[in-house]
Design a protein around this motif. Structure first.
Motif: not given
Length: 192
Positions: A69-73
């Motif tokens: 989520k941290g990468i893709l958000d």
């Protein structure tokens, strides 16, 4: 770390350097060796024009999910980790092709052949652990990649245990004997 990326365009097994060589030999899809996971995944998603990624909720930790989520958000790609993908995969896996059925049947034949060999050494004075080791040895000798699960070869009072663990207990005259076993053949498991 091993990940499987499936999109409308392709299927890619994503591995680190430890698994790359083995994956190239065994995988039935493209194999990508990553040096930086976040960059490799983002490149795949961008190349395929993906705006939503679903994860199998049964197979991802909260920590791993937060990592993705941290990468893709930051990129605007939506992350889904509910049970919808799990249910979809399960519904697909229920139906087996002829090739898959043949592999399961081969795994079962290997297991049965080994089991009948093991029965020839099953007698008073033999240890449960010896029976388990012999059964595993025979399955692998007959072509199993591995055992399906920890083998259960228990005797006496322990036979009432649904998941008894073989130990140094010896088979005694008149004992009941419980055996739960299975072989793996080309990734497919039997269970007897």
């Amino acid at each position: 770390m091993i990940y499987l990326y499936v999109s409308e365009h392709r299927t890619v097994l994503i591995v680190d350097f430890r698994y790359f060589e083995a994956a190239q030999k065994k995988a039935y899809c493209d194999v990508l060796c990553f040096s930086k996971l976040s960059e490799s995944i983002y490149e795949l998603l961008e190349k395929d024009g993906i705006d939503t990624v679903a994860f199998e909720s049964e197979n991802i930790t909260v920590s791993r999910l937060n990592f993705f989520k941290g990468i893709l958000d930051k990129t605007g790609i939506e992350v889904i980790a509910d049970e919808s993908l799990d249910k979809h995969i399960s519904s697909i896996r229920i139906i087996k092709s002829e090739v898959e059925l043949e592999k399961i049947q081969t795994a079962q034949k290997i297991a049965e052949k080994a089991y009948f060999d093991m029965l020839n050494i099953l007698k008073p004075g033999v240890a449960e652990r010896e029976l388990s080791a012999y059964l595993e040895y025979k399955m692998k000798l007959y072509g199993a990649e591995d055992i399906s699960f920890d083998l259960i070869t228990i005797t006496g009072k322990k036979t009432s245990l649904p998941h008894g663990v073989p130990a140094d207990d010896l088979v005694k005259e008149g004992d009941f004997f419980t055996c739960d076993f299975g072989a793996v053949y080309e990734g497919y498991h039997s269970d007897t």
